[in-house]
Design a protein around this motif. Structure first.
Motif, PDB file in Angstrom:
ATOM      1  N   THR A 257       0.833  -1.204   0.000  1.00 20.40           N
ATOM      2  CA  THR A 257       0.000   0.000   0.000  1.00 20.40           C
ATOM      3  C   THR A 257       0.864   1.248   0.000  1.00 20.40           C
ATOM      4  O   THR A 257       0.562   2.218  -0.691  1.00 20.40           O
ATOM      5  CB  THR A 257      -0.911   0.010   1.238  1.00 20.40           C
ATOM      6  OG1 THR A 257      -1.566  -1.257   1.342  1.00 20.40           O
ATOM      7  CG2 THR A 257      -1.936   1.101   1.132  1.00 20.40           C
ATOM      8  N   ARG A 275      -1.102  -4.764  -4.858  1.00 20.44           N
ATOM      9  CA  ARG A 275      -2.176  -5.575  -4.318  1.00 20.44           C
ATOM     10  C   ARG A 275      -3.246  -5.728  -5.394  1.00 20.44           C
ATOM     11  O   ARG A 275      -3.695  -4.736  -5.960  1.00 20.44           O
ATOM     12  CB  ARG A 275      -2.781  -4.893  -3.091  1.00 20.44           C
ATOM     13  CG  ARG A 275      -1.830  -4.898  -1.923  1.00 20.44           C
ATOM     14  CD  ARG A 275      -2.571  -5.041  -0.630  1.00 20.44           C
ATOM     15  NE  ARG A 275      -1.730  -5.590   0.403  1.00 20.44           N
ATOM     16  CZ  ARG A 275      -1.318  -4.925   1.476  1.00 20.44           C
ATOM     17  NH1 ARG A 275      -1.656  -3.679   1.629  1.00 20.44           N
ATOM     18  NH2 ARG A 275      -0.578  -5.505   2.383  1.00 20.44           N
ATOM     19  N   ALA A 277      -6.283  -6.048  -5.196  1.00 18.41           N
ATOM     20  CA  ALA A 277      -7.475  -5.230  -4.934  1.00 18.41           C
ATOM     21  C   ALA A 277      -7.302  -3.801  -5.433  1.00 18.41           C
ATOM     22  O   ALA A 277      -8.281  -3.107  -5.701  1.00 18.41           O
ATOM     23  CB  ALA A 277      -7.770  -5.215  -3.445  1.00 18.41           C
ATOM     24  N   ASP A 278      -6.042  -3.349  -5.568  1.00 25.02           N
ATOM     25  CA  ASP A 278      -5.796  -1.973  -6.005  1.00 25.02           C
ATOM     26  C   ASP A 278      -5.724  -1.849  -7.513  1.00 25.02           C
ATOM     27  O   ASP A 278      -5.747  -0.742  -8.045  1.00 25.02           O
ATOM     28  CB  ASP A 278      -4.475  -1.463  -5.416  1.00 25.02           C
ATOM     29  CG  ASP A 278      -4.543  -1.340  -3.900  1.00 25.02           C
ATOM     30  OD1 ASP A 278      -3.482  -1.487  -3.263  1.00 25.02           O
ATOM     31  OD2 ASP A 278      -5.638  -1.095  -3.388  1.00 25.02           O
TER      32      ASP A 278
ATOM     33  N   LEU B 150      -2.696   3.654  10.143  1.00 27.62           N
ATOM     34  CA  LEU B 150      -3.321   3.422   8.838  1.00 27.62           C
ATOM     35  C   LEU B 150      -4.307   4.539   8.510  1.00 27.62           C
ATOM     36  O   LEU B 150      -4.364   5.037   7.386  1.00 27.62           O
ATOM     37  CB  LEU B 150      -4.045   2.075   8.837  1.00 27.62           C
ATOM     38  CG  LEU B 150      -3.160   0.836   8.804  1.00 27.62           C
ATOM     39  CD1 LEU B 150      -4.011  -0.420   8.845  1.00 27.62           C
ATOM     40  CD2 LEU B 150      -2.283   0.814   7.567  1.00 27.62           C
ATOM     41  N   MET B 154      -4.126   7.190   5.455  1.00 35.01           N
ATOM     42  CA  MET B 154      -5.235   7.274   4.509  1.00 35.01           C
ATOM     43  C   MET B 154      -5.689   8.709   4.309  1.00 35.01           C
ATOM     44  O   MET B 154      -5.907   9.149   3.187  1.00 35.01           O
ATOM     45  CB  MET B 154      -6.416   6.456   5.055  1.00 35.01           C
ATOM     46  CG  MET B 154      -6.935   5.435   4.082  1.00 35.01           C
ATOM     47  SD  MET B 154      -7.968   4.160   4.823  1.00 35.01           S
ATOM     48  CE  MET B 154      -9.341   5.062   5.509  1.00 35.01           C
TER      49      MET B 154
ATOM     50  N   ARG C 251      -6.040  -4.902   5.606  1.00 34.69           N
ATOM     51  CA  ARG C 251      -4.995  -3.949   5.234  1.00 34.69           C
ATOM     52  C   ARG C 251      -4.806  -3.866   3.722  1.00 34.69           C
ATOM     53  O   ARG C 251      -4.516  -2.824   3.152  1.00 34.69           O
ATOM     54  CB  ARG C 251      -3.688  -4.387   5.891  1.00 34.69           C
ATOM     55  CG  ARG C 251      -2.817  -3.257   6.233  1.00 34.69           C
ATOM     56  CD  ARG C 251      -1.681  -3.756   7.064  1.00 34.69           C
ATOM     57  NE  ARG C 251      -0.514  -2.963   6.745  1.00 34.69           N
ATOM     58  CZ  ARG C 251       0.725  -3.305   7.021  1.00 34.69           C
ATOM     59  NH1 ARG C 251       0.951  -4.441   7.608  1.00 34.69           N
ATOM     60  NH2 ARG C 251       1.719  -2.535   6.703  1.00 34.69           N
ATOM     61  N   GLU C 252      -4.964  -5.021   3.078  1.00 35.53           N
ATOM     62  CA  GLU C 252      -4.829  -5.114   1.633  1.00 35.53           C
ATOM     63  C   GLU C 252      -5.793  -4.180   0.915  1.00 35.53           C
ATOM     64  O   GLU C 252      -5.528  -3.722  -0.174  1.00 35.53           O
ATOM     65  CB  GLU C 252      -5.244  -6.530   1.260  1.00 35.53           C
ATOM     66  CG  GLU C 252      -4.390  -7.228   0.272  1.00 35.53           C
ATOM     67  CD  GLU C 252      -4.868  -8.657   0.100  1.00 35.53           C
ATOM     68  OE1 GLU C 252      -4.782  -9.387   1.100  1.00 35.53           O
ATOM     69  OE2 GLU C 252      -5.335  -8.981  -0.994  1.00 35.53           O
ATOM     70  N   PHE C 253      -6.947  -3.974   1.547  1.00 36.97           N
ATOM     71  CA  PHE C 253      -8.016  -3.268   0.844  1.00 36.97           C
ATOM     72  C   PHE C 253      -8.198  -1.852   1.355  1.00 36.97           C
ATOM     73  O   PHE C 253      -9.259  -1.263   1.191  1.00 36.97           O
ATOM     74  CB  PHE C 253      -9.330  -4.053   1.008  1.00 36.97           C
ATOM     75  CG  PHE C 253      -9.190  -5.480   0.584  1.00 36.97           C
ATOM     76  CD1 PHE C 253      -9.037  -6.482   1.526  1.00 36.97           C
ATOM     77  CD2 PHE C 253      -9.159  -5.814  -0.762  1.00 36.97           C
ATOM     78  CE1 PHE C 253      -8.870  -7.804   1.140  1.00 36.97           C
ATOM     79  CE2 PHE C 253      -8.991  -7.131  -1.149  1.00 36.97           C
ATOM     80  CZ  PHE C 253      -8.850  -8.123  -0.198  1.00 36.97           C
ATOM     81  N   ILE C 254      -7.136  -1.291   1.922  1.00 37.83           N
ATOM     82  CA  ILE C 254      -7.270   0.005   2.571  1.00 37.83           C
ATOM     83  C   ILE C 254      -7.688   1.090   1.585  1.00 37.83           C
ATOM     84  O   ILE C 254      -8.372   2.036   1.924  1.00 37.83           O
ATOM     85  CB  ILE C 254      -5.948   0.372   3.285  1.00 37.83           C
ATOM     86  CG1 ILE C 254      -6.136   1.621   4.120  1.00 37.83           C
ATOM     87  CG2 ILE C 254      -4.836   0.593   2.302  1.00 37.83           C
ATOM     88  CD1 ILE C 254      -4.916   1.955   4.948  1.00 37.83           C
TER      89      ILE C 254
END
Lengths: 541, 336, 293
Positions: A257, A275, A277-278, B150, B154, C251-254
């Motif tokens: 991330t 990732r 998902a990204d 986190l 963000m 966390r992967e999908f933050i």
């Protein structure tokens, strides 16, 4: 702190005035710096000692090899050896070395006094081969790939014929040697650098501050943080393969991330392993470009052919039809995978696309099982890896999905795992009934995959996890190793793929698809099927 | 005073030995072989495995391994990392400045904000300010900092673009040799325009995340200590004498309130180290916390042993210092 | 005015503190949710709805009332997982608190129970061991313990217990030492009361108030520590719906599905804050001397 004392103090003494001079010269404003956000720290800078892609990537900018893979493909082309001849019995390889290649000057306090020649080739291999070599034990002394690719056992001699000619003689014919020499472990080091460090009693520096002939030269490494290289103006390669940027920086950023965020912010130009998902967001982003290629790998679910009921072909075929492969690709690989039907991936030559995969048909599977005389409910075990592998992002999830699918045909699968080292050992011993594993290709030669199903590897402790031995398959495997003609080898490998499909020794899950993302301004990058990364020939617009 | 010091020192020695023993045993008990764990699908032949284990000294009887370990330690050799073949002490020394820089920044953030906030809350006890502060304080030390980090990334770094996402400095614009290992100091030494500002900019978010819990604790402690002190007779006397409030509060009261606060600050060192592990992981900050976690995954015994020993020794050392400072500040011990 | 019984006095003081009372109400709510998890949760926390993977929460676009808070990466209902997570977190907190309380009190009392050289030796040994545990940063120690024992829910409890043990031991030891020096204890000893009876009937009850406060606050610390382990992948393993583990998965999908990250974290925060508020209230109400405001 992390460099030998004299270099450290030298750098300290020079750094302040140098930095001031650099600032005053105003050159930094024009210099092109390419930043690669890498995913981990290298162990050291000598590829012969390493086995991980991260370490190989970190050392690659400064080294060359005798032969090399054309950037972006599995084709072998001349490197430091400008030409070679292979004897008719495929045992003797004679290499003509390139003239006038220069080693990096000024790195680690070393200034070469001669060009690259056969002594450097001999040094680079003898260090890995001869246990009594002065450098053999430095930095741990483990040369895994040298042994694994067969050079330790199969090489009879490496001799210097003249300063620009080297001859390698093998004990058994093996045409794949040319591909092996293009691998990272076969990087060519400077024998002169080694000698000079030896005289100063600083042998450890050899693997920490690398000197090579590559398109970039090493500048500095700050542990776990940054690796810096600069362009090598004296590089021997063609203009399109040189360093097209002035500075190359590896920013070590383990979190995917964080890498994405830095890429978006322009803090790096290139990232790997995004990732899944990204990906959709990345693909929509106009400031980025996303490329992909199937990896040189395979994930499979091996049936132990020596244990009932998997000694029966019908049973193996039934199991091959019971699993919903598409769901696995969708939910676990998140689309970053391609359903596999053959052992080798589609990017490898001799891939047989005419082979038809088993369909997902639970009813038919049940039928076949009954026909084979198997009583349900049947108890089996299903081994899965505790760690992530390049070909398998989450073995546990796949195992859970398989377990659910198997329940529908009356099979109770018990999920089993061990610590990675333990797991691999036990599977090689054949302790499992069924188990998952996979393979990543090393040298782009089909033999590098197919040997996994050979009879020799089916012994206890061997890598044939299905413990499958098929004479038709095996005889073709052996023959293909001795033939120099690619067309003939292709024919044999294609036949082998059909034999394999019919006998179904295992269930082939998928080849992972490797995605790499970079900023729009990056040009000239070619994605390697090996999953390696190199930045010569890459420019920033 | 000296006796106090010597006694405290003497007490730490058995702790060290126990630490050595426990880390050695614990790490040997971690399942997984350091050679095996690095091998890929190909596997490794039994002979090669035996050879490597022999070279690493893993085939010696355990007591001999321990004896060797203690012997090496007494010579200042904390072992050689299995992953990189460098001396553990060298690796630790390379990474530790980053952790110190982060911890100091976090502590500074916590102290500079915490003490004034707690003081003001005590002075205005019961007010809306006081209640808000107490509410925030409880939230602060209840915060799961891995989540907090986190969230901040963000919003602050990505959505609002106020700070960089990770790393210690902009690698495209700046390059200078590390002299001290502290990015801010090195940036200043390099003399490059804007480098110090950039280094500080990168330090902000991780420092805030790491310092959140200490901030909450210090604010609270300061408030409690101040309240106690403000009720004391001598303070009322000072006020009755007509001294301005700030002088009363700032000089007299605060100085006495600081005693327990200093103790708390010292005790936060352990929290900072623990927090550093999580913070460094989230921000890809190249410090010892992240290195420890990675060493566990790699079964890098020497690195793990050496790392735990070194970190714990430092915590013990800081606690000793805090005890000494406490002894110096607290007149009862000083003259006792 | 009639004298209020100590319990009523305590309750009155506690209720006065608005923050503590609010904390208490929330904790009560969470406890009820945890107990009734099986009935309250709309779905099973481990059932995977493969057709609704990473569904959005009800209020976001694409959400539905079927999955009020959306689903995670395997299609499991977030709301149900959060509810069951409450049960797991509270269980961990209480288990850690319970075990460390018992062992801590035992060890703390053991420090002061024995006479002469044996007593001295025991005292020194136990305090050194506690110093050792406190010397290693909490998370590092917990990670070490889990690395040795293997990642699981039980081992998380063991690891966190080891880390928090010294607090109880030191507290009991310090209180006990203070009490033992007091007149009434000396008098009781002189009167011939046996050492064990002395411990349990006179000394321990007077140590109780700080101990209770520590226990209450210990629950919240344990929950945080366990969540940190879960976040690092060393705690309860999937498919267990522990909040920290959920965060690790998320966390992967933050960037793509941020609510997967915000919700479990929020759950942890709310739970820990309310327990801490309640603990503070307990401390203030139990012992006026300790009252800070």
């Amino acid at each position: 702190m992390f460099e030998p004392a004299s270099t450290r103090s030298a750098i300290r003494i020079l750094s302040v005035p140098l930095a001031l001079a650099a600032a005053l010269a105003a050159a930094p404003a024009q210099a092109k710096t390419f930043v690669y956000c890498s995913e981990g720290s290298p162990e050291n800078f000598t590829p012969a000692l390493n086995t991980t892609g991260t370490s190989f990537d970190a050392a690659r900018p400064v080294y060359d090899k005798l032969t090399q893979f054309t950037r972006g493909s599995t084709q072998v082309e001349p490197g430091l050896a400008e030409s070679w001849t292979v004897s008719p019995d495929a045992k003797v390889f004679t290499f003509k070395l390139r003239k006038g290649v220069k080693f990096h000057s000024g790195v680690g306090g070393f200034r070469p006094t001669r060009d690259f020649d056969a002594d450097d080739v001999l040094f680079s291999f003898e260090r890995q081969w001869k246990a009594d070599h002065p450098y053999a034990k430095i930095s741990g002394g483990k040369y895994d790939y040298f042994a694994d690719m067969g050079l330790k056992d199969d090489v009879l001699s490496i001799e210097k014929v003249d300063p620009l000619t080297v001859r390698i003689t093998l004990k058994k014919p093996n045409v794949t040697m040319l591909a092996n020499l293009a691998m990272d472990f076969a990087s060519i080091h400077s024998a002169e650098y080694a000698d000079s460090l030896s005289k100063q009693n600083k042998k450890e520096q050899f693997d920490q501050i690398p000197v090579g002939t590559g398109p970039f030269s090493f500048v500095a490494y700050q542990k776990d943080a940054v690796i810096r290289f600069k362009a090598n103006p004296a590089y021997w390669g063609p203009a399109s393969e040189r360093a097209l940027v002035d500075d190359l920086v590896y920013a070590i950023t383990p979190d995917p991330t964080a890498r994405y965020s830095k890429l978006k912010a322009g803090e790096c130009h290139f990232v790997i392993a995004p990732r899944p998902a990204d990906l959709p967001e990345m693909q929509k982003d106009a400031t980025l470009q996303v490329i992909n290629k199937p990896g040189l790998n395979i994930a499979y679910w091996a049936f132990n052919n020596q244990k009932p009921p998997f000694d029966k072909k019908e049973v193996r075929q039934a199991f091959s039809m019971a699993i919903d492969k598409a769901a696995i690709i969708r939910d676990v690989y998140l689309g970053a995978g391609q359903a596999a039907k053959n052992l080798i991936p589609p990017t490898l030559w001799s891939y047989n696309d005419t082979v038809k995969d088993y369909p997902f048909d639970a009813a038919k599977a049940k039928e076949l099982l009954a026909k084979a005389g198997v009583k349900t409910p049947l108890e089996i075990d299903l081994w899965y890896m505790p760690v992530q592998r390049p070909y398998n992002p989450n073995a546990k999830r796949i195992a859970e999905m398989m377990q659910a699918d198997l329940a529908k045909i009356g099979v109770n699968a018990k999920l089993v795992t061990y610590e990675w080292g333990e797991y691999r050992k036990r599977m090689q011993q054949g302790e499992h009934i069924t188990g998952m594993l996979g393979w990543t290709g090393d040298n782009g030669d089909p033999d590098n995959f197919f040997f996994l199903h050979g009879c020799e590897a089916a012994r206890p402790g061997g890598q044939n996890l299905s413990k499958w031995c098929n004479k038709e398959f095996d005889s073709r495997l052996e023959k293909a190793r001795t033939l120099a003609d690619v067309k003939e080898r292709t024919k044999l490998y294609q036949e082998m793929q059909q034999i394999e499909k019919d006998d179904a020794p295992d269930f082939k899950i998928a080849h992972s698809v490797v995605y790499e993302v970079m900023r729009k301004e990056v040009g000239g990058y070619k994605q390697s099927p090996f999953g390696s990364h190199q930045f010569n020939g890459v420019d920033l617009k | 005073m000296l006796r106090y010091l010597l006694r405290r020192l003497a007490l730490t020695i058995p702790t060290f030995f126990a630490l050595m023993f426990v880390t050695f045993v614990a790490i040997r008990l971690v399942p997984g072989d350091p050679v095996e764990v690095r091998v890929g699908e190909r596997g490794i032949s039994a002979e090669r495995l035996a050879m490597f284990r022999h070279e690493l000294g893993l085939d010696q009887p355990v007591w001999k391994q321990f004896a060797d370990y203690v012997g090496q330690l007494l010579h200042g050799d904390f072992g050689t990392s299995l992953a990189t073949n460098q001396k553990v002490l060298v690796e630790f020394a390379a990474l530790f400045p980053a952790t110190i820089e982060l911890s100091l920044a976090g502590m500074l953030f916590a102290v500079l904000l915490g003490i004034p906030a707690g003081t003001i809350a005590a002075a205005r006890r019961g007010s809306i300010y006081d209640q808000t502060l107490m509410g925030l304080s409880v939230t602060g030390y209840s915060m799961p900092i891995f989540w907090w980090g986190l969230l901040l990334i963000m919003f602050v770094a990505e959505r609002w673009g106020l700070t960089p996402v990770s790393g210690r400095i902009d690698l495209i614009k700046y390059y200078f040799e590390p002299v001290t290992g502290f990015m801010v100091v090195d940036a200043w030494l390099s003399g490059q325009a804007g480098a110090v500002k950039d280094a500080l900019h990168h330090l902000v978010l991780p420092a805030v995340v790491l310092g959140t819990i200490p901030l909450a604790v210090i604010a609270r402690m300061t408030r409690s200590a101040m309240l106690e002190v403000l009720n004391e007779d001598y303070v009322r006397t000072a006020r009755a004498k007509g001294l301005p409030a700030w002088r009363v509060v700032g000089l007299h009261a605060l100085r006495n309130a600081l005693i327990p606060v200093v103790t708390i600050i010292g005790l936060q060192v352990g929290t900072l180290m623990a927090g550093a592990v999580l913070t460094e992981t989230i921000f890809s900050w190249p410090g010892v916390g992240k290195w420890l976690i990675e060493s566990i995954g790699r079964r890098d015994y020497p690195a793990l042993q050496g790392g735990v020993m070194l970190i714990s020794s430092i915590v013990i050392g800081v606690n000793l210092l805090v005890d000494l400072t406490y002894g110096l500040i607290n007149p009862r011990i000083r003259h006792g | 005015m009639a004298e209020q019984s100590p319990l009523r006095a305590f309750w009155a003081a506690f209720r006065e503190n608005r923050g503590a009372f609010a904390g208490f109400v929330v904790v009560l709510f969470i406890v009820l949710v945890a107990i009734g998890a099986d009935f309250i949760a709309p779905h099973s926390p481990t059932e995977q709805f493969r057709e609704a993977v990473r569904a959005a929460p009800m209020w976001a676009e694409g959400g539905s009332s079927r999955f009020v808070l959306g689903t995670d990466s395997l299609g499991r209902d977030m709301l149900s997982r959060l509810i069951h997570g409450a049960r797991i977190s509270l269980f961990i907190g209480l288990a850690v608190m319970g075990v460390s309380f018992i062992i801590g009190v035992a060890l703390g009392l053991a420090c002061v129970s024995f006479q002469g050289t044996l007593g001295n030796a025991v005292d020194v040994a136990i305090t050194r061991l506690m110093d050792l545990i406190m010397a290693v940063p909490s998370l590092v120690l917990a990670i070490l313990v889990v690395a040795v024992l293997g990642p699981s829910l039980t081992n998380t409890i063991i690891a966190v217990t080891v880390v928090y043990l010294p607090r109880y031991v030191r507290l009991v030891r310090a209180s006990a030492l203070t009490e033992l020096g007091k007149d009434y204890v000396i008098a009781a000893r002189v009167a011939g009361v046996g050492p064990w009876r002395l411990m349990f009937t006179t000394v321990l009850p007077n140590c109780l108030s700080p101990l209770i406060v520590q226990a209450a606050l210990g629950v919240s610390d344990a929950i945080l520590e366990a969540a940190a382990l879960g976040f690092l992948g060393l705690g309860a393993q999937p498919p267990t719906a522990e909040w920290g583990t959920m965060l690790a998965d998320a966390r992967e999908f933050i960037r793509s599905n941020p609510w997967l990250v915000t919700l479990p974290g929020l759950a942890i925060l709310v739970t820990v804050v309310s327990i801490n508020l309640m603990g503070d209230g307990l401390r203030d109400a139990l012992d006026p001397k300790m009252r800070r405001s």
